[in-house]
Motif scaffolding. Structure first.
Motif, mmCIF file in Angstrom:
data_model
loop_
_atom_site.group_PDB
_atom_site.id
_atom_site.type_symbol
_atom_site.label_atom_id
_atom_site.label_comp_id
_atom_site.label_asym_id
_atom_site.label_seq_id
_atom_site.Cartn_x
_atom_site.Cartn_y
_atom_site.Cartn_z
ATOM 1 N N GLU A 1 -13.932 16.070 -30.909
ATOM 2 C CA GLU A 1 -14.740 17.285 -31.012
ATOM 3 C C GLU A 1 -15.117 17.557 -32.466
ATOM 4 O O GLU A 1 -14.289 17.481 -33.368
ATOM 5 N N GLY A 2 -16.388 17.827 -32.693
ATOM 6 C CA GLY A 2 -16.866 18.134 -34.030
ATOM 7 C C GLY A 2 -17.244 16.922 -34.849
ATOM 8 O O GLY A 2 -17.713 17.053 -35.980
ATOM 9 N N LYS A 3 -17.042 15.711 -34.310
ATOM 10 C CA LYS A 3 -17.377 14.493 -35.036
ATOM 11 C C LYS A 3 -18.761 13.999 -34.611
ATOM 12 O O LYS A 3 -19.177 14.191 -33.465
ATOM 13 N N PRO A 4 -19.492 13.357 -35.535
ATOM 14 C CA PRO A 4 -20.830 12.865 -35.193
ATOM 15 C C PRO A 4 -20.759 11.725 -34.186
ATOM 16 O O PRO A 4 -19.814 10.945 -34.172
ATOM 17 N N THR A 5 -21.767 11.668 -33.323
ATOM 18 C CA THR A 5 -21.820 10.579 -32.352
ATOM 19 C C THR A 5 -22.275 9.297 -33.038
ATOM 20 O O THR A 5 -22.852 9.326 -34.120
ATOM 21 N N VAL A 6 -21.997 8.171 -32.423
ATOM 22 C CA VAL A 6 -22.377 6.879 -32.984
ATOM 23 C C VAL A 6 -23.353 6.187 -32.051
ATOM 24 O O VAL A 6 -23.445 6.527 -30.860
ATOM 25 N N ASP A 7 -24.087 5.232 -32.616
ATOM 26 C CA ASP A 7 -25.031 4.460 -31.829
ATOM 27 C C ASP A 7 -24.286 3.297 -31.185
ATOM 28 O O ASP A 7 -24.116 2.235 -31.786
ATOM 29 N N SER A 8 -23.854 3.479 -29.960
ATOM 30 C CA SER A 8 -23.045 2.456 -29.292
ATOM 31 C C SER A 8 -23.817 1.162 -29.099
ATOM 32 O O SER A 8 -23.225 0.070 -29.122
ATOM 33 N N LYS A 9 -25.117 1.260 -28.907
ATOM 34 C CA LYS A 9 -25.938 0.061 -28.723
ATOM 35 C C LYS A 9 -25.945 -0.793 -29.983
ATOM 36 O O LYS A 9 -25.857 -2.028 -29.915
ATOM 37 N N GLU A 10 -26.055 -0.145 -31.139
ATOM 38 C CA GLU A 10 -26.030 -0.889 -32.401
ATOM 39 C C GLU A 10 -24.682 -1.555 -32.609
ATOM 40 O O GLU A 10 -24.585 -2.697 -33.059
ATOM 41 N N TRP A 11 -23.625 -0.816 -32.276
ATOM 42 C CA TRP A 11 -22.286 -1.387 -32.402
ATOM 43 C C TRP A 11 -22.113 -2.568 -31.454
ATOM 44 O O TRP A 11 -21.477 -3.571 -31.801
ATOM 45 N N GLU A 12 -22.683 -2.471 -30.269
ATOM 46 C CA GLU A 12 -22.590 -3.573 -29.314
ATOM 47 C C GLU A 12 -23.247 -4.833 -29.868
ATOM 48 O O GLU A 12 -22.705 -5.939 -29.746
ATOM 49 N N LYS A 13 -24.413 -4.669 -30.507
ATOM 50 C CA LYS A 13 -25.109 -5.811 -31.101
ATOM 51 C C LYS A 13 -24.269 -6.460 -32.192
ATOM 52 O O LYS A 13 -24.160 -7.686 -32.271
ATOM 53 N N PHE B 1 -21.587 3.321 -40.596
ATOM 54 C CA PHE B 1 -20.605 2.261 -40.856
ATOM 55 C C PHE B 1 -20.975 0.955 -40.166
ATOM 56 O O PHE B 1 -20.556 -0.123 -40.598
ATOM 57 N N VAL B 2 -21.768 1.032 -39.109
ATOM 58 C CA VAL B 2 -22.186 -0.183 -38.409
ATOM 59 C C VAL B 2 -22.983 -1.092 -39.339
ATOM 60 O O VAL B 2 -22.899 -2.327 -39.248
ATOM 61 N N THR B 3 -23.749 -0.497 -40.272
ATOM 62 C CA THR B 3 -24.505 -1.290 -41.249
ATOM 63 C C THR B 3 -23.560 -2.016 -42.197
ATOM 64 O O THR B 3 -23.809 -3.173 -42.572
ATOM 65 N N ILE B 4 -22.477 -1.356 -42.584
ATOM 66 C CA ILE B 4 -21.489 -1.979 -43.468
ATOM 67 C C ILE B 4 -20.838 -3.164 -42.773
ATOM 68 O O ILE B 4 -20.703 -4.248 -43.352
ATOM 69 N N VAL B 5 -20.435 -2.966 -41.530
ATOM 70 C CA VAL B 5 -19.791 -4.036 -40.773
ATOM 71 C C VAL B 5 -20.745 -5.220 -40.628
ATOM 72 O O VAL B 5 -20.354 -6.378 -40.819
ATOM 73 N N SER B 6 -21.997 -4.937 -40.313
ATOM 74 C CA SER B 6 -22.995 -5.999 -40.171
ATOM 75 C C SER B 6 -23.175 -6.763 -41.479
ATOM 76 O O SER B 6 -23.253 -7.997 -41.492
ATOM 77 N N ALA B 7 -23.226 -6.037 -42.603
ATOM 78 C CA ALA B 7 -23.400 -6.673 -43.911
ATOM 79 C C ALA B 7 -22.219 -7.581 -44.246
ATOM 80 O O ALA B 7 -22.395 -8.691 -44.760
ATOM 81 N N VAL B 8 -21.001 -7.111 -43.954
ATOM 82 C CA VAL B 8 -19.803 -7.925 -44.230
ATOM 83 C C VAL B 8 -19.799 -9.187 -43.372
ATOM 84 O O VAL B 8 -19.530 -10.294 -43.857
ATOM 85 N N LEU B 9 -20.113 -9.034 -42.095
ATOM 86 C CA LEU B 9 -20.105 -10.189 -41.194
ATOM 87 C C LEU B 9 -21.178 -11.209 -41.579
ATOM 88 O O LEU B 9 -20.975 -12.416 -41.433
ATOM 89 N N ASP B 10 -22.314 -10.727 -42.077
ATOM 90 C CA ASP B 10 -23.398 -11.631 -42.458
ATOM 91 C C ASP B 10 -23.137 -12.340 -43.780
ATOM 92 O O ASP B 10 -23.749 -13.372 -44.053
ATOM 93 N N SER B 11 -22.277 -11.777 -44.614
ATOM 94 C CA SER B 11 -22.105 -12.330 -45.964
ATOM 95 C C SER B 11 -20.746 -12.971 -46.207
ATOM 96 O O SER B 11 -20.441 -13.366 -47.330
#
Length: 322
Positions: free
Chosen positions: A221-233, A181-191
């Motif tokens: 519990e049971g949910k996939p982890t996220v890339d916090s560094k990417e989200w921070e960027k 989802f971080v890619t989606i957020v980045s795409a929306v913010l860029d466009s």
């Protein structure tokens, strides 16, 4: 009789050519110019496009332009048809060519039309269980396609298409967890510009709802982890968006606190009512018990008196017989 949609497929009697990359479309001015001020301005003005009957869109993605033209003829488009074909190997769309962070030149004239219905950003979220057959990659691609359609519709000044793209985006964004989802957020913010009221409120709401996961503070519990560094960027590159997320989170926290305070006050009032009722019941019970006690004593006394009288009569009768 040929329908408007069939005219798009055949191109018969077209009087305008639209090109993008190595693709071209034979379209009709009285259709594409009616809902797009961009095309109308190009055809109505004293421009080379009007004289040659040709409009080139070098900054856009041909697949997205095809969807835009589909909408102008059919008042709808399929975000599923190009979701796989329009995706790169890394699962992203090239949105740079349709990016428009600056407001559209027609934005002031259509400001009242640009805001999407508030309900579009409040669609009920669907929590995806691990055993559910939901194609998250397809949803991810459709989100990117709708983001590109939205940005292109903004540049071509087609407000109704922006609303439709935002609604389709919201329908896909309601699923959680999302794939990348971080890619989606980045795409929306860029466009989209900072004052966008279509897609940005939707992603802000999703981010606010799952801020603890996004920041890596608490992963259910049971949910996939996220890339916090990417989200921070992503979050730190756009202060306006980060502010909107924090504002929504703060507003919701205050709303929850006010709701809890009201609930506590209501419970306290109900408890006082219950205590008052209990006190009244106790008083009534004691009063009733007192009356019953008085009545019982009276009955006991009456019974004893009656028994005593009967006893004396019996004794006198025995003496008379003797």
């Amino acid at each position: 009789m040929a329908t408007v949609a069939q005219r798009f497929d055949s191109g018969k009697y077209s009087d305008l050519t639209i090109t993008c990359g190595n693709q071209s479309w034979q379209v009709h001015r009285n259709i594409v110019c009616f809902d797009s001020n961009f095309f109308a301005a190009a055809c109505d003005g004293n421009f080379l496009e009007a004289q040659q009957g040709k409009i080139d869109l070098p900054e856009d993605d041909p697949k997205i332009v095809d969807l835009v033209l589909q909408y102008l003829y059919k008042l709808d488009y399929s975000d599923d048809e190009v979701s796989e074909a329009a995706s790169k190997d890394d699962g992203t769309l090239d949105l740079n060519r349709s990016s428009s962070r600056e407001p559209s030149p027609f934005a002031a004239a259509t400001e009242a039309q640009e805001s999407v219905d508030d309900q579009v950003s409040k669609l009920e979220e669907v929590e995806i269980e691990t055993d559910q057959a939901v194609d998250l990659q397809n949803i991810h691609s459709r989100l990117l396609v709708n983001t590109a359609v939205y940005a292109t519709a903004d540049r071509l000044n087609i407000p109704e298409l922006k609303d439709l793209a935002a609604a389709k985006f919201a329908e896909c964004a309601k699923y959680w967890p999302q794939h990348d989802f971080v890619t989606i957020v980045s795409a929306v913010l860029d466009s989209t510009p900072a004052n966008d009221r279509g897609l940005r409120p939707i992603i802000a709401e999703r981010c606010e709802n799952h801020i603890s996961e996004i920041l890596g503070i608490k992963i259910p519990e049971g949910k996939p982890t996220v890339d916090s560094k990417e989200w921070e960027k992503v979050l730190t590159k756009d202060g306006d968006f980060l502010y909107s997320v924090l504002r929504q989170k703060t507003a919701k926290t205050l709303e929850c606190e006010e709701k809890r305070t009201a609930e506590i006050a209501q419970l306290a009032a109900e408890l006082e009512d219950q205590k008052r009722v209990t006190k009244q019941s106790k008083s009534h019970f004691l009063s009733t018990l007192s009356r019953l006690s008085t009545f019982s004593c009276y009955m006991l006394s009456a019974n004893l008196h009656s028994y005593d009288r009967k006893g004396r009569r019996g004794h006198e009768a025995q003496k008379a017989q003797v």
